[in-house]
Scaffold this motif. Structure first.
Motif, PDB file in Angstrom:
ATOM      1  N   ALA A 291      -1.140 -25.714 -54.511  1.00  0.00           N
ATOM      2  CA  ALA A 291      -1.662 -26.328 -54.272  1.00  0.00           C
ATOM      3  C   ALA A 291      -2.566 -27.093 -54.952  1.00  0.00           C
ATOM      4  CB  ALA A 291      -2.486 -25.648 -53.297  1.00  0.00           C
ATOM      5  N   LEU A 292      -2.686 -26.736 -56.758  1.00  0.00           N
ATOM      6  CA  LEU A 292      -3.906 -27.159 -56.836  1.00  0.00           C
ATOM      7  C   LEU A 292      -2.622 -28.691 -57.692  1.00  0.00           C
ATOM      8  CD1 LEU A 292      -5.653 -23.867 -59.354  1.00  0.00           C
ATOM      9  CD2 LEU A 292      -6.835 -25.874 -57.695  1.00  0.00           C
ATOM     10  N   GLU A 293      -1.785 -28.480 -58.268  1.00  0.00           N
ATOM     11  CA  GLU A 293      -0.660 -29.417 -58.039  1.00  0.00           C
ATOM     12  C   GLU A 293      -0.826 -30.346 -57.313  1.00  0.00           C
ATOM     13  OE1 GLU A 293       3.180 -27.509 -59.495  1.00  0.00           O
ATOM     14  OE2 GLU A 293       3.026 -26.876 -60.641  1.00  0.00           O
ATOM     15  N   ALA A 294      -0.416 -29.919 -56.043  1.00  0.00           N
ATOM     16  CA  ALA A 294      -0.697 -31.494 -54.866  1.00  0.00           C
ATOM     17  C   ALA A 294      -2.099 -32.394 -55.286  1.00  0.00           C
ATOM     18  CB  ALA A 294      -0.582 -30.677 -54.104  1.00  0.00           C
ATOM     19  N   LYS A 295      -2.694 -30.928 -55.624  1.00  0.00           N
ATOM     20  CA  LYS A 295      -4.691 -31.429 -55.430  1.00  0.00           C
ATOM     21  C   LYS A 295      -4.451 -32.990 -56.635  1.00  0.00           C
ATOM     22  CE  LYS A 295      -8.491 -30.562 -57.169  1.00  0.00           C
ATOM     23  NZ  LYS A 295      -9.892 -29.167 -57.833  1.00  0.00           N
ATOM     24  N   ALA A 296      -4.282 -32.584 -58.322  1.00  0.00           N
ATOM     25  CA  ALA A 296      -4.077 -33.278 -58.907  1.00  0.00           C
ATOM     26  C   ALA A 296      -3.351 -34.038 -58.788  1.00  0.00           C
ATOM     27  CB  ALA A 296      -3.353 -33.141 -59.887  1.00  0.00           C
ATOM     28  N   SER A 297      -2.170 -34.357 -58.098  1.00  0.00           N
ATOM     29  CA  SER A 297      -1.506 -35.742 -57.432  1.00  0.00           C
ATOM     30  C   SER A 297      -2.146 -36.450 -56.073  1.00  0.00           C
ATOM     31  CB  SER A 297       0.351 -35.091 -56.471  1.00  0.00           C
ATOM     32  OG  SER A 297       0.415 -34.231 -57.439  1.00  0.00           O
ATOM     33  N   LEU A 298      -2.238 -35.677 -55.626  1.00  0.00           N
ATOM     34  CA  LEU A 298      -3.280 -36.759 -54.417  1.00  0.00           C
ATOM     35  C   LEU A 298      -4.861 -37.475 -54.746  1.00  0.00           C
ATOM     36  CD1 LEU A 298      -3.878 -33.855 -51.087  1.00  0.00           C
ATOM     37  CD2 LEU A 298      -2.284 -35.664 -51.267  1.00  0.00           C
TER      38      LEU A 298
ATOM     39  N   TRP B 285      -3.165 -27.685 -48.587  1.00  0.00           N
ATOM     40  CA  TRP B 285      -3.551 -26.745 -47.521  1.00  0.00           C
ATOM     41  C   TRP B 285      -2.922 -25.503 -47.509  1.00  0.00           C
ATOM     42  CZ3 TRP B 285      -6.719 -26.448 -43.847  1.00  0.00           C
ATOM     43  CH2 TRP B 285      -6.568 -25.365 -42.915  1.00  0.00           C
ATOM     44  N   HIS B 286      -1.729 -25.622 -47.811  1.00  0.00           N
ATOM     45  CA  HIS B 286      -1.340 -23.648 -48.323  1.00  0.00           C
ATOM     46  C   HIS B 286      -2.273 -23.070 -49.366  1.00  0.00           C
ATOM     47  CE1 HIS B 286       2.593 -25.209 -46.359  1.00  0.00           C
ATOM     48  NE2 HIS B 286       2.039 -24.935 -45.624  1.00  0.00           N
ATOM     49  N   GLY B 287      -2.540 -23.671 -50.005  1.00  0.00           N
ATOM     50  CA  GLY B 287      -3.879 -23.367 -51.297  1.00  0.00           C
ATOM     51  C   GLY B 287      -5.064 -22.712 -49.898  1.00  0.00           C
ATOM     52  N   ILE B 288      -5.490 -23.504 -49.313  1.00  0.00           N
ATOM     53  CA  ILE B 288      -6.952 -22.787 -48.598  1.00  0.00           C
ATOM     54  C   ILE B 288      -6.559 -21.586 -47.591  1.00  0.00           C
ATOM     55  CG2 ILE B 288      -7.838 -23.369 -46.910  1.00  0.00           C
ATOM     56  CD1 ILE B 288      -8.153 -26.337 -47.478  1.00  0.00           C
ATOM     57  N   VAL B 289      -5.304 -21.229 -47.487  1.00  0.00           N
ATOM     58  CA  VAL B 289      -4.349 -20.704 -46.704  1.00  0.00           C
ATOM     59  C   VAL B 289      -4.286 -19.217 -47.835  1.00  0.00           C
ATOM     60  CG1 VAL B 289      -2.428 -19.752 -44.634  1.00  0.00           C
ATOM     61  CG2 VAL B 289      -3.667 -22.240 -45.298  1.00  0.00           C
ATOM     62  N   SER B 290      -4.407 -19.616 -48.343  1.00  0.00           N
ATOM     63  CA  SER B 290      -3.415 -18.257 -49.620  1.00  0.00           C
ATOM     64  C   SER B 290      -4.660 -17.917 -50.513  1.00  0.00           C
ATOM     65  CB  SER B 290      -2.534 -19.008 -50.503  1.00  0.00           C
ATOM     66  OG  SER B 290      -3.462 -19.811 -51.451  1.00  0.00           O
ATOM     67  N   VAL B 291      -6.268 -18.204 -49.925  1.00  0.00           N
ATOM     68  CA  VAL B 291      -7.302 -18.115 -50.714  1.00  0.00           C
ATOM     69  C   VAL B 291      -7.816 -16.934 -50.209  1.00  0.00           C
ATOM     70  CG1 VAL B 291      -9.568 -18.571 -51.171  1.00  0.00           C
ATOM     71  CG2 VAL B 291      -8.210 -20.072 -51.703  1.00  0.00           C
ATOM     72  N   PRO B 292      -7.982 -16.373 -49.618  1.00  0.00           N
ATOM     73  CA  PRO B 292      -8.273 -14.939 -48.660  1.00  0.00           C
ATOM     74  C   PRO B 292      -7.526 -13.641 -49.260  1.00  0.00           C
ATOM     75  CG  PRO B 292      -8.898 -15.813 -46.067  1.00  0.00           C
ATOM     76  CD  PRO B 292      -7.735 -16.918 -47.813  1.00  0.00           C
TER      77      PRO B 292
END
Ligand code: HEM
Length: 420
Positions: free
Chosen positions: A197-204, A174-181
């Motif tokens: 966040a991309l690493e967390a995505k891969a793990s999920l 989620w923190h990846g989405i918040v950091s995007v802007p």
């Protein structure tokens, strides 16, 4: 046809993104006032953007009768989520929607009811009422347990470590989405938050893959649907299990508890338990004043008309549910929390609320969310009475998902030892 008032300014130097992100409601109100119009344009995320805040204008955007608009979320969230319906248009989105809607039919939702009841009951029984609680954190944890139990078959009682590990991955994701802007404004590569966040995505996705191997529960149900591409199963599971969903559910629940825990209400908490019509009106008023998402985004792929203004091909549009819900042309005394309006002046205006979107891209999870919200609130009302701790800052924070700016503390007591 009138041109939209406002200036889009020069690239970069004329960009208003910072003002919007710093304080979105002040930015919007100030522009409404400057342009004497609830629709105006400005440069946002370095793109000429029309902000649409009239109720009619938001209806036009969401209904998109001339099929002139496409979804505008790719720039924000694509890397974080991968291919899913939020980034699709036309035939593909229709096909994928058809599949996803099968997961949330009235019949399917009834199947989820038992799980929602059991998790809620255990969770509320375990609440420590000896001191004030941060209501948002408590309800977010409950919504997270419900979503992860249903969508990933997780058992929070028996596999606590795994459940905690997966909840933590969803947070990092989620923190990846918040950091995007920030990344969009400074296109110099990924921040470390974004990389994590991309690493967390891969793990999920790995967890999701393992769950799919078990051939049971919700994940197996997803496999039975005829998606145009098999990777859509994993990606939509990632969307459903992402922190976005429990945050939005907790947002609605917190607004309800906050609004009904104040002393100046004309109804009392006992009334809410027994008067279904009152309960519905209070929930509608919560959706109206505190939608979890302030709005959404589209891009015009051809010229069109929105709220009486001409929109040019290529312009981005930000539709503002928050402002449409406070449009004085539709809601008298728009800033007032007044459940009575839903049985009086606004009795026929439910379709003028956009908390769950509207039209062909309306939220497919709305009925599912309704069941969760009703189950939690009903059990909450059966077990507890509550009041807010005095003298707190209750002002909301709108982005990325609305919630109180400061932790709102609520003193809860069990019904039999009620303080009311
Ligand atoms: C309180 C919780 C929720 C809120 C406030 C909410 C709100 C919304 C809104 C406003 C949209 C429209 C976006 C747009 O048109 O720009 C939307 C779309 C969507 N929602 Fe929800 N949602 C919630 C929960 C859920 C849940 C639980 C699910 C499924 C598990 C879900 C799945 C979707 C999907 C798949 C779409 C995209 C539909 C499409 O593009 O055709 N939502 N939601």
């Amino acid at each position: 046809m009138s041109a939209v008032p406002g200036k889009v300014g020069w690239p970069i130097v004329g960009d208003q993104s910072y003002s919007f992100y710093r304080d979105p409601t002040s930015f919007i109100e100030q522009n409404f006032s400057n342009h004497q119009s609830r629709i105006f344009k400005a440069r946002f995320l370095n793109k000429p953007t029309v902000f649409v805040g009239s109720n009619k204008g938001v209806q036009d955007v969401l209904n998109d009768d001339s099929s002139a608009l496409e979804m505008g979320y790719r720039a924000f969230m694509y890397q974080i989520y991968g291919d899913n319906i939020l980034f699709m248009n036309d035939e593909e989105s229709i096909e994928v929607r058809k599949c996803l809607c099968k997961l949330f039919t009235t019949h399917s939702i009834e199947d989820y009811q038992k799980t929602i009841d059991a998790i809620t009951s255990k969770y509320l029984n375990d609440i420590d009422t000896s001191k004030p609680l941060c209501v948002y954190s408590v309800l977010k944890q409950l919504a997270t347990e419900i979503c992860l139990s249903l969508f990933l078959d997780l058992d929070f009682a028996h596999s606590k470590d795994l459940a905690v590990q997966i909840s933590s991955l969803t947070k990092t994701h989620w923190h990846g989405i918040v950091s995007v802007p920030l990344n969009l404004k400074l296109p110099m590569g990924n921040s470390s938050t974004f990389g994590k966040a991309l690493e967390a995505k891969a793990s999920l996705l790995k967890v999701i893959e393992e769950k799919l191997q078990q051939k049971s529960g919700f994940t197996h149900k997803m496999e039975g649907l005829s998606f145009p591409n098999s990777s859509y199963i994993q990606n939509h599971l990632l969307l459903f299990t992402s922190a976005l969903v429990p945050k939005a559910i907790a947002s609605l629940l917190t607004s309800f508890i906050t609004a009904t825990g104040q002393h100046d209400q004309v109804f009392c908490q006992d009334d809410l338990l027994f008067d279904n019509a009152l309960m519905e009106s209070v929930l509608l008023e919560v959706e109206r004043l505190y939608p979890p998402f302030i709005g959404g985004r589209r891009v015009a792929r051809k010229d069109c008309v929105i709220g009486g203004y001409h929109i040019e091909e290529g312009q981005a549009l930000v539709y503002l549910s928050h402002s449409a819900h406070r449009d004085p042309d539709v809601f008298k005394d728009p800033e007032k929390f007044d459940p009575g309006r839903w049985t009086n002046g606004n009795a026929k205006d439910k379709e003028k609320l956009f908390c769950f979107g509207a039209g062909p891209r309306a939220c497919i999870g709305k009925n599912f969310v309704n069941i969760i919200v009703h189950t939690i609130l009903k059990q909450f009302l059966q077990q507890f009475r509550w009041k807010l701790v005095d003298n707190q800052d209750l002002s909301p924070k709108w982005l990325p998902v609305s919630r109180p700016r400061e932790a709102v503390m609520v003193q809860i007591s069990r019904e039999q030892e009620s303080m009311l």
